[in-house]
Motif scaffolding. Structure first.
Motif, PDB file in Angstrom:
ATOM      1  N   GLU A  54      22.613  31.985 -40.120  1.00 29.81           N
ATOM      2  CA  GLU A  54      22.047  32.307 -41.435  1.00 29.81           C
ATOM      3  C   GLU A  54      20.933  31.323 -41.778  1.00 29.81           C
ATOM      4  OE1 GLU A  54      22.891  34.935 -43.268  1.00 29.81           O
ATOM      5  OE2 GLU A  54      24.414  35.576 -41.816  1.00 29.81           O
ATOM      6  N   LEU A  55      20.184  30.884 -40.764  1.00 27.31           N
ATOM      7  CA  LEU A  55      19.116  29.923 -40.996  1.00 27.31           C
ATOM      8  C   LEU A  55      18.016  30.552 -41.840  1.00 27.31           C
ATOM      9  CD1 LEU A  55      18.721  28.429 -37.410  1.00 27.31           C
ATOM     10  CD2 LEU A  55      20.078  27.518 -39.302  1.00 27.31           C
ATOM     11  N   ASN A  56      17.484  29.789 -42.766  1.00 30.03           N
ATOM     12  CA  ASN A  56      16.327  30.239 -43.547  1.00 30.03           C
ATOM     13  C   ASN A  56      15.307  29.117 -43.605  1.00 30.03           C
ATOM     14  OD1 ASN A  56      17.333  28.481 -45.572  1.00 30.03           O
ATOM     15  ND2 ASN A  56      18.557  30.138 -46.443  1.00 30.03           N
ATOM     16  N   GLY A  57      14.207  29.368 -44.301  1.00 27.17           N
ATOM     17  CA  GLY A  57      13.138  28.381 -44.340  1.00 27.17           C
ATOM     18  C   GLY A  57      12.175  28.577 -43.186  1.00 27.17           C
ATOM     19  N   THR A  58      11.398  27.577 -42.880  1.00 22.16           N
ATOM     20  CA  THR A  58      10.362  27.658 -41.852  1.00 22.16           C
ATOM     21  C   THR A  58      10.744  26.851 -40.617  1.00 22.16           C
ATOM     22  OG1 THR A  58       9.180  25.755 -42.776  1.00 22.16           O
ATOM     23  CG2 THR A  58       8.572  27.933 -43.612  1.00 22.16           C
ATOM     24  N   ILE A  59      10.057  27.135 -39.535  1.00 24.04           N
ATOM     25  CA  ILE A  59      10.223  26.330 -38.321  1.00 24.04           C
ATOM     26  C   ILE A  59       9.400  25.059 -38.510  1.00 24.04           C
ATOM     27  CG2 ILE A  59       9.851  26.213 -35.835  1.00 24.04           C
ATOM     28  CD1 ILE A  59      10.076  29.239 -35.745  1.00 24.04           C
ATOM     29  N   PRO A  60      10.023  23.887 -38.510  1.00 23.44           N
ATOM     30  CA  PRO A  60       9.284  22.651 -38.815  1.00 23.44           C
ATOM     31  C   PRO A  60       8.379  22.230 -37.660  1.00 23.44           C
ATOM     32  CG  PRO A  60      11.538  22.128 -38.219  1.00 23.44           C
ATOM     33  CD  PRO A  60      11.458  23.633 -38.271  1.00 23.44           C
ATOM     34  N   ASP A  61       7.282  21.589 -38.003  1.00 27.25           N
ATOM     35  CA  ASP A  61       6.394  21.034 -36.980  1.00 27.25           C
ATOM     36  C   ASP A  61       7.101  19.998 -36.110  1.00 27.25           C
ATOM     37  OD1 ASP A  61       4.394  22.621 -37.922  1.00 27.25           O
ATOM     38  OD2 ASP A  61       3.275  21.018 -38.923  1.00 27.25           O
ATOM     39  N   ASP A  89      12.771  32.440 -27.794  1.00 20.98           N
ATOM     40  CA  ASP A  89      13.224  33.686 -28.414  1.00 20.98           C
ATOM     41  C   ASP A  89      13.362  33.451 -29.914  1.00 20.98           C
ATOM     42  OD1 ASP A  89      14.311  36.076 -29.209  1.00 20.98           O
ATOM     43  OD2 ASP A  89      15.695  36.218 -27.516  1.00 20.98           O
ATOM     44  N   ILE A  90      12.422  34.013 -30.664  1.00 16.45           N
ATOM     45  CA  ILE A  90      12.439  33.878 -32.121  1.00 16.45           C
ATOM     46  C   ILE A  90      12.461  35.263 -32.764  1.00 16.45           C
ATOM     47  CG2 ILE A  90      11.380  31.593 -32.215  1.00 16.45           C
ATOM     48  CD1 ILE A  90       8.677  32.966 -32.658  1.00 16.45           C
ATOM     49  N   GLY A  91      12.965  36.242 -32.031  1.00 19.54           N
ATOM     50  CA  GLY A  91      13.009  37.606 -32.535  1.00 19.54           C
ATOM     51  C   GLY A  91      13.987  37.786 -33.687  1.00 19.54           C
ATOM     52  N   LEU A 123      14.673  27.543 -26.123  1.00 17.46           N
ATOM     53  CA  LEU A 123      14.721  27.574 -27.587  1.00 17.46           C
ATOM     54  C   LEU A 123      15.052  28.984 -28.034  1.00 17.46           C
ATOM     55  CD1 LEU A 123      14.274  26.349 -30.417  1.00 17.46           C
ATOM     56  CD2 LEU A 123      11.853  26.941 -30.172  1.00 17.46           C
ATOM     57  N   SER A 124      16.189  29.139 -28.698  1.00 16.38           N
ATOM     58  CA  SER A 124      16.596  30.451 -29.182  1.00 16.38           C
ATOM     59  C   SER A 124      16.949  30.370 -30.660  1.00 16.38           C
ATOM     60  CB  SER A 124      17.799  30.976 -28.381  1.00 16.38           C
ATOM     61  OG  SER A 124      18.150  32.263 -28.812  1.00 16.38           O
ATOM     62  N   LEU A 125      16.195  31.082 -31.470  1.00 12.17           N
ATOM     63  CA  LEU A 125      16.400  31.130 -32.919  1.00 12.17           C
ATOM     64  C   LEU A 125      16.507  32.572 -33.410  1.00 12.17           C
ATOM     65  CD1 LEU A 125      13.719  28.466 -33.974  1.00 12.17           C
ATOM     66  CD2 LEU A 125      16.189  28.099 -33.758  1.00 12.17           C
ATOM     67  N   TYR A 126      16.783  33.495 -32.498  1.00  8.19           N
ATOM     68  CA  TYR A 126      16.733  34.897 -32.892  1.00  8.19           C
ATOM     69  C   TYR A 126      17.905  35.272 -33.812  1.00  8.19           C
ATOM     70  CZ  TYR A 126      20.282  36.366 -29.408  1.00  8.19           C
ATOM     71  OH  TYR A 126      21.430  36.544 -28.680  1.00  8.19           O
ATOM     72  N   VAL A 127      17.670  36.304 -34.611  1.00  8.34           N
ATOM     73  CA  VAL A 127      18.612  36.822 -35.610  1.00  8.34           C
ATOM     74  C   VAL A 127      18.984  35.734 -36.616  1.00  8.34           C
ATOM     75  CG1 VAL A 127      20.684  38.199 -36.017  1.00  8.34           C
ATOM     76  CG2 VAL A 127      19.524  38.372 -33.825  1.00  8.34           C
ATOM     77  N   ASN A 128      17.984  35.366 -37.425  1.00  7.06           N
ATOM     78  CA  ASN A 128      18.171  34.482 -38.556  1.00  7.06           C
ATOM     79  C   ASN A 128      17.311  34.999 -39.711  1.00  7.06           C
ATOM     80  OD1 ASN A 128      19.956  32.004 -37.999  1.00  7.06           O
ATOM     81  ND2 ASN A 128      18.736  32.105 -36.127  1.00  7.06           N
ATOM     82  N   LEU A 158      14.421  33.203 -40.818  1.00 10.29           N
ATOM     83  CA  LEU A 158      13.304  32.273 -40.830  1.00 10.29           C
ATOM     84  C   LEU A 158      12.028  32.964 -41.310  1.00 10.29           C
ATOM     85  CD1 LEU A 158      14.062  30.528 -37.439  1.00 10.29           C
ATOM     86  CD2 LEU A 158      14.476  29.600 -39.726  1.00 10.29           C
ATOM     87  N   THR A 159      11.209  32.218 -42.034  1.00 12.44           N
ATOM     88  CA  THR A 159       9.952  32.733 -42.569  1.00 12.44           C
ATOM     89  C   THR A 159       8.819  31.781 -42.189  1.00 12.44           C
ATOM     90  OG1 THR A 159      10.334  31.577 -44.676  1.00 12.44           O
ATOM     91  CG2 THR A 159      11.100  33.864 -44.515  1.00 12.44           C
ATOM     92  N   GLY A 160       7.598  32.176 -42.566  1.00 14.53           N
ATOM     93  CA  GLY A 160       6.445  31.329 -42.305  1.00 14.53           C
ATOM     94  C   GLY A 160       5.916  31.504 -40.892  1.00 14.53           C
ATOM     95  N   PRO A 161       4.953  30.679 -40.507  1.00 13.81           N
ATOM     96  CA  PRO A 161       4.294  30.832 -39.204  1.00 13.81           C
ATOM     97  C   PRO A 161       5.045  30.161 -38.069  1.00 13.81           C
ATOM     98  CG  PRO A 161       3.275  29.043 -40.407  1.00 13.81           C
ATOM     99  CD  PRO A 161       4.325  29.613 -41.323  1.00 13.81           C
TER     100      PRO A 161
END
Length: 233
Positions: free
Chosen positions: A13-20, A56-58, A31-36, A38-41
């Protein structure tokens, strides 16, 4: 931890942006962050992660354009950015030295423009899924010799489909575009199981010459919504 090589936070249930700061994980390989949520670029510093092999950030709500700096990830072989809100064009990843990429999922976004031919014609690429975007332009005159899956349905592609298909193909879905010309020969493609070119502007006579060997006929063929005609024997 700059020595972290695998980070899988998918299906949370991650939200927010992917930090620099993620880009400081320069030895990261997976790196797998899919199905959360997340917003932003996608941070442009992603290119600093030159050891990364899979991203995978799908299935998020990421937006903005796909950064050209992805091309600096020269070890990357799997890139999935599907089911997001990315806009703009797809970078010419192979022109940017991303020559190992064999799987590229960028479907279900709001991407537009032409798909760089170097992606489709690469000898390494095996799977391309770019359906449900707003791509235009034509397909390149040839496909990559290792390509197994090509799914570009629901776009605005025009022009002709290539005359012959590579032997490696298993699945081709180019339905719901604006492609014209004749149906390509596919009887020699013994691995082809699925062919859908429905709802285009294809035409010509349909007869047994479409396949060279009846045993090589795909399990599924959809030609509906075109301008084909048949002649009596």
């Amino acid at each position: 931890c700059v020595s972290l090589t695998v980070l899988d936070m998918s299906n949370n249930e991650l939200n927010g942006t992917i930090p620099d700061s993620m880009c400081k994980l320069v030895v990261m390989e997976f790196l797998s962050l899919y199905v959360n949520h997340l917003t932003g670029p996608l941070p442009s510093c992603i290119g600093d992660m030159q050891a990364i092999q899979k991203i995978d950030i799908g299935f998020n709500s990421l937006s903005g354009t796909l950064p050209e700096s992805i091309g600096n990830c020269t070890s990357l072989d799997h890139l999935a950015v599907n089911h997001n809100n990315f806009t703009g064009s797809v970078p010419d990843l192979y022109g940017l030295q991303l020559g190992l990429l064999d799987t590229f999922y960028f479907h279900q976004n709001d991407l537009e423009g032409t798909i760089p031919p170097s992606i489709i014609t690469s000898s390494n690429i095996k799977e391309i899924k770019g359906y449900s975007n707003r791509f235009s332009g034509s397909l390149p005159p040839s496909l990559g010799s290792s390509l197994q899956i090509l799914d570009l349905k629901f776009n605005f592609l025009e022009g002709a489909i290539l005359e012959t298909l590579p032997n490696s193909l298993v699945e081709v879905d180019l339905s719901h575009n604006r492609l014209g010309g004749k149906l390509p020969l596919f009887g020699h493609v013994t691995s082809l199981d699925f062919l859908d070119v429905s709802h285009n502007r294809l035409g010509g006579r349909i007869d047994g010459s479409l396949w060279n060997n009846a045993y090589n006929t795909p399990y599924y063929i959809h030609l509906g919504g075109n301008e084909f005609y048949a002649t009596s024997p």
